[in-house]
Design a protein around this motif. Structure first.
Motif, PDB file in Angstrom:
ATOM      1  N   THR B 317       0.742  -1.138   0.069  1.00 51.90           N
ATOM      2  CA  THR B 317       0.039   0.024   0.156  1.00 51.90           C
ATOM      3  C   THR B 317       0.901   1.185   0.049  1.00 51.90           C
ATOM      4  OG1 THR B 317      -0.077  -0.023   2.487  1.00 51.90           O
ATOM      5  CG2 THR B 317      -1.871  -0.925   1.180  1.00 51.90           C
ATOM      6  N   GLU B 318       2.145   0.995  -0.122  1.00 52.65           N
ATOM      7  CA  GLU B 318       2.986   2.251  -0.020  1.00 52.65           C
ATOM      8  C   GLU B 318       4.262   2.089  -0.886  1.00 52.65           C
ATOM      9  OE1 GLU B 318       3.967   5.691   3.323  1.00 52.65           O
ATOM     10  OE2 GLU B 318       3.512   3.744   4.152  1.00 52.65           O
ATOM     11  N   ALA B 319       4.730   2.955  -1.620  1.00 54.05           N
ATOM     12  CA  ALA B 319       5.651   2.842  -2.415  1.00 54.05           C
ATOM     13  C   ALA B 319       7.124   2.750  -1.628  1.00 54.05           C
ATOM     14  CB  ALA B 319       5.970   4.311  -3.443  1.00 54.05           C
ATOM     15  N   PRO B 320       7.963   1.884  -2.201  1.00 54.47           N
ATOM     16  CA  PRO B 320       9.355   1.595  -1.265  1.00 54.47           C
ATOM     17  C   PRO B 320      10.175   2.791  -1.214  1.00 54.47           C
ATOM     18  CG  PRO B 320       9.352   0.531  -3.434  1.00 54.47           C
ATOM     19  CD  PRO B 320       8.154   1.092  -3.337  1.00 54.47           C
ATOM     20  N   LYS B 321      11.118   2.969  -0.314  1.00 52.05           N
ATOM     21  CA  LYS B 321      12.118   4.062  -0.023  1.00 52.05           C
ATOM     22  C   LYS B 321      11.581   5.232  -0.246  1.00 52.05           C
ATOM     23  CE  LYS B 321      15.243   1.355  -2.765  1.00 52.05           C
ATOM     24  NZ  LYS B 321      15.802   1.192  -4.242  1.00 52.05           N
ATOM     25  N   LYS B 323      11.847   7.479   2.393  1.00 52.49           N
ATOM     26  CA  LYS B 323      12.873   8.444   3.326  1.00 52.49           C
ATOM     27  C   LYS B 323      13.462   9.543   2.677  1.00 52.49           C
ATOM     28  CE  LYS B 323      11.657   6.903   7.420  1.00 52.49           C
ATOM     29  NZ  LYS B 323      11.590   5.574   7.635  1.00 52.49           N
ATOM     30  N   ASN B 324      13.255  10.802   3.157  1.00 55.97           N
ATOM     31  CA  ASN B 324      13.986  12.054   2.567  1.00 55.97           C
ATOM     32  C   ASN B 324      13.882  12.042   1.054  1.00 55.97           C
ATOM     33  OD1 ASN B 324      14.816  12.917   5.005  1.00 55.97           O
ATOM     34  ND2 ASN B 324      16.401  11.468   5.164  1.00 55.97           N
ATOM     35  N   ILE B 325      12.657  12.351   0.560  1.00 57.28           N
ATOM     36  CA  ILE B 325      12.363  12.208  -0.825  1.00 57.28           C
ATOM     37  C   ILE B 325      13.054  13.741  -1.289  1.00 57.28           C
ATOM     38  CG2 ILE B 325      10.927  12.516  -3.046  1.00 57.28           C
ATOM     39  CD1 ILE B 325       8.720  11.606  -0.599  1.00 57.28           C
ATOM     40  N   LYS B 326      13.808  13.779  -2.241  1.00 59.22           N
ATOM     41  CA  LYS B 326      14.480  14.928  -2.770  1.00 59.22           C
ATOM     42  C   LYS B 326      13.502  15.488  -3.871  1.00 59.22           C
ATOM     43  CE  LYS B 326      18.711  15.763  -0.852  1.00 59.22           C
ATOM     44  NZ  LYS B 326      18.480  15.278   0.312  1.00 59.22           N
ATOM     45  N   LEU B 327      13.028  16.760  -3.662  1.00 54.56           N
ATOM     46  CA  LEU B 327      12.382  17.364  -4.759  1.00 54.56           C
ATOM     47  C   LEU B 327      13.187  17.807  -5.850  1.00 54.56           C
ATOM     48  CD1 LEU B 327       9.521  18.851  -2.548  1.00 54.56           C
ATOM     49  CD2 LEU B 327       9.601  16.853  -3.555  1.00 54.56           C
ATOM     50  N   PRO B 328      12.935  17.801  -7.138  1.00 54.27           N
ATOM     51  CA  PRO B 328      13.825  18.275  -8.256  1.00 54.27           C
ATOM     52  C   PRO B 328      13.610  19.867  -8.395  1.00 54.27           C
ATOM     53  CG  PRO B 328      12.223  16.802  -9.249  1.00 54.27           C
ATOM     54  CD  PRO B 328      11.874  16.719  -7.709  1.00 54.27           C
ATOM     55  N   ASP B 329      14.539  20.492  -8.942  1.00 54.60           N
ATOM     56  CA  ASP B 329      14.608  21.796  -9.077  1.00 54.60           C
ATOM     57  C   ASP B 329      13.599  22.159 -10.408  1.00 54.60           C
ATOM     58  OD1 ASP B 329      14.475  24.375  -9.703  1.00 54.60           O
ATOM     59  OD2 ASP B 329      17.037  24.560 -10.167  1.00 54.60           O
ATOM     60  N   ASP B 330      12.145  21.692  -9.998  1.00 56.60           N
ATOM     61  CA  ASP B 330      11.086  21.797 -11.286  1.00 56.60           C
ATOM     62  C   ASP B 330       9.898  22.292 -10.229  1.00 56.60           C
ATOM     63  OD1 ASP B 330      11.817  21.502 -13.835  1.00 56.60           O
ATOM     64  OD2 ASP B 330      12.448  19.174 -13.067  1.00 56.60           O
ATOM     65  N   GLU B 331       8.880  22.579 -11.022  1.00 58.00           N
ATOM     66  CA  GLU B 331       7.468  22.877 -10.375  1.00 58.00           C
ATOM     67  C   GLU B 331       6.363  21.934 -10.967  1.00 58.00           C
ATOM     68  OE1 GLU B 331       7.227  26.920 -11.531  1.00 58.00           O
ATOM     69  OE2 GLU B 331       8.670  26.262 -12.991  1.00 58.00           O
ATOM     70  N   VAL B 332       5.406  21.924 -10.297  1.00 58.62           N
ATOM     71  CA  VAL B 332       4.190  20.955 -10.779  1.00 58.62           C
ATOM     72  C   VAL B 332       2.855  21.670 -10.273  1.00 58.62           C
ATOM     73  CG1 VAL B 332       4.082  19.712  -8.698  1.00 58.62           C
ATOM     74  CG2 VAL B 332       3.514  18.732 -10.936  1.00 58.62           C
ATOM     75  N   TYR B 333       1.847  21.572 -11.019  1.00 60.02           N
ATOM     76  CA  TYR B 333       0.399  21.888 -10.654  1.00 60.02           C
ATOM     77  C   TYR B 333      -0.454  20.707 -10.930  1.00 60.02           C
ATOM     78  CZ  TYR B 333      -3.746  24.740 -10.129  1.00 60.02           C
ATOM     79  OH  TYR B 333      -4.734  25.174  -9.751  1.00 60.02           O
ATOM     80  N   VAL B 334      -1.029  20.170  -9.739  1.00 59.76           N
ATOM     81  CA  VAL B 334      -2.092  19.002  -9.941  1.00 59.76           C
ATOM     82  C   VAL B 334      -3.198  19.631  -9.265  1.00 59.76           C
ATOM     83  CG1 VAL B 334      -2.658  17.090  -8.903  1.00 59.76           C
ATOM     84  CG2 VAL B 334      -0.232  17.218  -9.802  1.00 59.76           C
ATOM     85  N   GLU B 335      -4.424  19.244 -10.316  1.00 54.06           N
ATOM     86  CA  GLU B 335      -5.797  19.684  -9.630  1.00 54.06           C
ATOM     87  C   GLU B 335      -6.533  18.518  -9.462  1.00 54.06           C
ATOM     88  OE1 GLU B 335      -7.991  22.357 -11.989  1.00 54.06           O
ATOM     89  OE2 GLU B 335      -7.270  24.242 -10.941  1.00 54.06           O
ATOM     90  N   VAL B 336      -7.270  18.453  -8.334  1.00 56.60           N
ATOM     91  CA  VAL B 336      -8.281  17.296  -8.271  1.00 56.60           C
ATOM     92  C   VAL B 336      -9.753  17.414  -7.915  1.00 56.60           C
ATOM     93  CG1 VAL B 336      -6.447  15.516  -7.224  1.00 56.60           C
ATOM     94  CG2 VAL B 336      -7.805  17.041  -5.713  1.00 56.60           C
ATOM     95  N   GLU B 337     -10.383  16.920  -8.119  1.00 62.37           N
ATOM     96  CA  GLU B 337     -11.912  17.136  -7.917  1.00 62.37           C
ATOM     97  C   GLU B 337     -12.293  16.768  -6.597  1.00 62.37           C
ATOM     98  OE1 GLU B 337     -13.674  18.276 -10.437  1.00 62.37           O
ATOM     99  OE2 GLU B 337     -15.291  18.908  -9.262  1.00 62.37           O
ATOM    100  N   ASN B 338     -12.305  17.857  -5.632  1.00 63.80           N
ATOM    101  CA  ASN B 338     -12.585  17.969  -4.472  1.00 63.80           C
ATOM    102  C   ASN B 338     -14.358  17.811  -3.949  1.00 63.80           C
ATOM    103  OD1 ASN B 338     -13.190  19.656  -1.882  1.00 63.80           O
ATOM    104  ND2 ASN B 338     -11.154  19.215  -1.433  1.00 63.80           N
ATOM    105  N   PRO B 339     -14.721  17.815  -3.195  1.00 64.61           N
ATOM    106  CA  PRO B 339     -16.104  17.784  -2.968  1.00 64.61           C
ATOM    107  C   PRO B 339     -16.851  19.209  -3.565  1.00 64.61           C
ATOM    108  CG  PRO B 339     -15.639  16.348  -1.057  1.00 64.61           C
ATOM    109  CD  PRO B 339     -14.199  17.058  -1.978  1.00 64.61           C
ATOM    110  N   ARG B 340     -16.017  19.954  -2.910  1.00 65.43           N
ATOM    111  CA  ARG B 340     -16.414  21.505  -3.468  1.00 65.43           C
ATOM    112  C   ARG B 340     -15.919  22.185  -4.778  1.00 65.43           C
ATOM    113  NH1 ARG B 340     -15.827  20.238   1.189  1.00 65.43           N
ATOM    114  NH2 ARG B 340     -17.686  20.588   2.558  1.00 65.43           N
TER     115      ARG B 340
END
Lengths: 178, 399
Positions: B317-321, B323-340
Motif C-alpha cells: 500500500t506504499e511505494a518503497p524507499k 525516506k527523505n525524498i529529494k524534490l527536483p528543481d522543477d515545479e508542478v501543478y495538480v488539480e483534483v476534484e474535491n467535493p467543493r
C-alpha cells in the motif's frame, strides 16, 4: 497534453513575434504527453497576451484556475525576485497552459487581469497581501487574508517564521501581579 | 436577477429618491453578518448594505481562519505537510490529502502501487459522501428544516466510524500520504463498507422526500441566486457550482487521476424544471440546482466505491524507499476534484527535501468570490440561501 498545447505556443509566437516566450515544461517527464507547458512573458506584454489567450477561439482559456506568487530570494541560480504563475484552463478545449512573469524590487508591479477573468480579483489581492506585488489597474487592491494596518508581506522569504509578531511582546501576567 | 425578485413582489420596489418602500419609509443600513453567525458556516463576515428587506450590496471579508498553511509548507518536508492539508478543508480531509500527495508524487516521480490507488478512491469517495451529507444537512438547517439535518448526520457518523477504523481519526485523517496510503484497510472493513452502502443508498431517497422535493424548501431555494455558466467560468467557480449551472465538467472524467478513468460513473448536472423529475419553479443555476447536484453525486460515489471494492487487488500500500525524498528543481501543478470543486496544489522544488513554495488553490476561495456578484439586489432572507448553496469551508478559503 503536449500535443494539444504545441499549436497554441506556435500561435502565440506567430502573434507576438517580439516576445521570447521560452516555452518549457514545468516538469520534464518520461511521458511527454503528460507534460505541463509554461511560457514566459514580460510584465509590459502580459495583458495583451492574456487577452489573446482568453478571446482567441483556438486558445479559449475560459478559466484562470490559479494565480500563485513565488519569492525566489536565495533560490539557486535565480535572477529575479518574484514570479507570478498563472494557471489557465480551457474547459471547451480541455487543455491547460501556464504563464509566468517575473518582477523585481523596488517596485514590483504586474498589470491586473481582472478585466479578463473576474475571479482574479481575490487571487491578485492575495498575492499583494502575501508578497507585496502590486497589480496596476486592479479595481480594489486591498489586503485579503491579513488586516489593513498589517505592514509586512508574510510569504516573502525574508519574513521570519517566528520573532516579529506581537505575541512575543505581550506583557506576561502572573498570578501575583494580576 | 433583481428583475425576477421585483416582478414577483412588486411591493418591494424601492423608490430610492424618496426612501420609501411600499408605504414604509426605509433607509440604507449596513449590517454585519458574521464572523460568528450560524448560517455563514464558519468565520465568514459579510457586510450587507441593505435598504429595508433588499440587499443592495454584500461584501465578504475573509481571513479570520488564516493559519499560514502555505508558509508552513515551505518549511517542512512534504510528508510533514500532509496533516496541514487535512485542516484546510476539514470536511473533506481525504480529498485534500490526495491532492497534495499526487502533486508531490508527480514532482518526485513516485509510482503508487495499485492497491493504494484503489484504497484512495474508496476513501476519497466515502469522504465526498460525508462532505455532501454535511452540506445537505446544514443547508436544510439554514432553510429552517431541522429533520433532514439529523438524518444526514446519522449517516455521516457511520462513515466517520469507518474512517476511524481505517486510519484512527474521525476528521483529520492524514490517511492518504505521499506514495500511497498510510495504513492498509483492517480486516472485515470491506464487508462493513458494503453493508453501509446497502443501507445508505435507499436513504438518498429519504433525503429527497424530506428536503429536496419539499415544497417549502423548493420555493425557498428555486429562482434564487442564479449563476450562469459564463459567470462561473469568469470567477473560477468549479465543482457543484459549475455543474449546478449546467456544464458537465468533472476532473475525474476530463483529466483523471488515481485511475478514475477505469471506473464507470456519470457526472450529474442541473436540469430545468420538468426534466428528470426537477420540480416546477427551478431554473438551472439557482440554489436548488446546486443543492440537487450534490444529492445526485452521492449516488455516483456509491457506484464508484462498489466498483473499487470489487477490484481491490492484493499488494503493498506504499511505494518503497520514501525516506527523505529529494524534490527536483522543477515545479508542478495538480488539480483534483474535491467535493467543493477543483482543488489545486502548485509545488516548486529547489533540489532539497523541502519545497520552495507550496500554493493551495482552494475551491471555496474562488467559489466564495462570486458572492458580491450574486448577492446584488436580493432579499435579505435569500443571502443565507445563496451562501449556503455555495457550500464554503472557511478553513480552505483562508488556509
Amino acid at each position: 497534453m503536449s500535443a494539444k498545447i504545441t499549436p497554441i505556443i506556435e500561435l502565440l509566437q506567430k502573434q507576438f513575434s517580439d516576445i521570447d516566450f521560452a516555452p518549457a515544461p514545468l516538469l520534464e517527464m518520461k511521458d511527454k504527453s503528460a507534460e505541463q507547458w509554461c511560457v514566459h512573458v514580460q510584465p509590459s506584454k502580459l495583458f495583451a497576451v492574456m487577452s489573446f489567450l482568453r478571446s482567441d477561439e483556438r486558445c479559449s482559456f475560459e478559466q484562470l484556475s490559479d494565480l500563485a506568487g513565488v519569492d525566489y530570494l536565495n533560490f539557486p541560480k535565480a535572477k529575479d525576485r518574484y514570479g507570478i504563475v498563472y494557471s489557465l484552463l480551457s474547459l471547451s478545449k480541455e487543455h491547460r497552459l501556464w504563464v509566468k512573469v517575473f518582477v523585481n524590487d523596488p517596485n514590483p508591479e504586474v498589470p491586473s487581469v481582472v478585466s479578463i477573468w473576474y475571479g482574479a480579483t481575490w487571487m491578485e489581492r492575495e498575492v499583494w497581501d502575501m508578497f507585496g506585488v502590486r497589480f496596476s489597474d486592479h479595481p480594489d487592491l486591498r489586503r485579503i487574508l491579513t488586516w489593513e494596518s498589517f505592514e509586512a508581506h508574510p510569504l516573502r522569504k525574508d519574513y521570519p517564521l517566528t520573532g516579529r509578531g506581537e505575541r512575543e511582546d505581550f506583557k506576561v501576567i502572573t498570578r501575583d501581579s494580576a | 436577477m433583481s428583475d425576477t425578485v421585483l416582478e414577483s413582489q412588486p411591493d418591494l420596489l424601492v423608490d430610492h429618491d424618496s426612501g420609501t418602500q411600499g408605504d414604509l419609509r426605509t433607509e440604507e443600513m449596513l449590517i454585519n453578518m458574521g464572523p460568528q453567525h450560524p448560517s455563514t458556516h464558519g468565520v465568514l463576515r459579510i457586510v450587507l448594505r441593505t435598504d429595508g428587506e433588499m440587499v443592495l450590496e454584500a461584501i465578504p471579508h475573509i481571513g479570520y481562519l488564516h493559519r499560514c498553511a502555505e508558509k508552513i509548507g515551505e518549511n517542512v518536508q512534504p510528508y510533514q505537510f500532509i496533516p496541514y492539508t487535512d485542516r484546510m478543508d476539514y470536511l473533506a480531509g481525504m480529498n485534500n490529502n490526495q491532492g497534495f500527495a499526487l502533486a508531490i508524487e508527480r514532482l518526485a516521480g513516485i509510482e503508487v502501487p495499485a492497491r493504494a490507488q484503489v484504497i484512495r478512491v474508496i476513501l476519497a469517495e466515502l469522504n465526498r459522501i460525508a462532505s455532501h451529507l454535511v452540506s445537505l444537512g446544514t443547508y436544510g438547517l439554514d432553510m429552517g428544516a431541522f429533520t433532514a439535518f439529523l438524518y444526514c448526520f446519522r449517516e455521516r457518523e457511520m462513515i466517520l466510524d469507518m474512517f476511524e477504523a481505517a486510519c484512527g481519526a474521525r476528521l483529520t485523517y492524514s490517511a492518504i500520504t505521499v506514495g500511497g496510503v498510510h495504513d492498509d484497510l483492517p480486516e472485515g472493513w470491506i464487508e462493513r463498507c458494503r453493508e453501509f452502502l446497502d443501507y445508505f443508498e435507499p436513504k438518498i431517497n429519504d433525503y429527497n422526500n424530506l428536503l429536496s422535493f419539499n415544497q417549502i424548501f423548493v420555493k425557498r431555494t428555486s429562482r434564487v441566486g442564479i449563476i450562469s455558466i459564463d459567470e462561473c467560468l469568469a470567477y473560477g467557480a468549479t465543482g457543484p457550482m459549475l455543474r449546478g449551472s449546467g456544464l458537465r465538467w468533472d476532473l475525474r472524467k476530463t483529466q483523471p487521476y488515481d485511475g478514475y478513468e477505469t471506473y464507470d460513473f456519470e457526472v450529474p448536472i442541473a436540469y430545468p424544471a420538468g426534466v428528470n423529475g426537477v420540480p416546477a419553479g427551478v431554473v438551472v443555476g439557482d440554489c436548488w440546482s446546486r443543492y440537487y447536484v450534490r444529492v445526485l453525486e452521492m449516488t455516483q460515489s456509491v457506484r464508484i466505491i462498489r466498483q473499487a471494492m470489487d477490484r481491490l487487488p492484493e499488494g503493498p500500500t506504499e511505494a518503497p524507499k520514501l525516506k527523505n525524498i529529494k524534490l527536483p528543481d522543477d515545479e508542478v501543478y495538480v488539480e483534483v476534484e474535491n467535493p467543493r470543486g477543483q482543488l489545486g496544489f502548485y509545488v516548486r522544488g529547489d533540489g532539497s527535501a523541502i519545497p520552495a513554495r507550496v500554493k493551495a488553490r482552494g475551491p471555496s476561495f474562488c467559489n466564495l468570490s462570486i458572492t458580491t456578484k450574486v448577492c446584488q439586489d436580493v432579499l435579505l432572507a435569500d443571502v443565507p440561501a445563496i451562501v449556503g448553496s455555495i457550500d464554503v469551508v472557511m478553513g480552505e478559503v483562508d488556509r
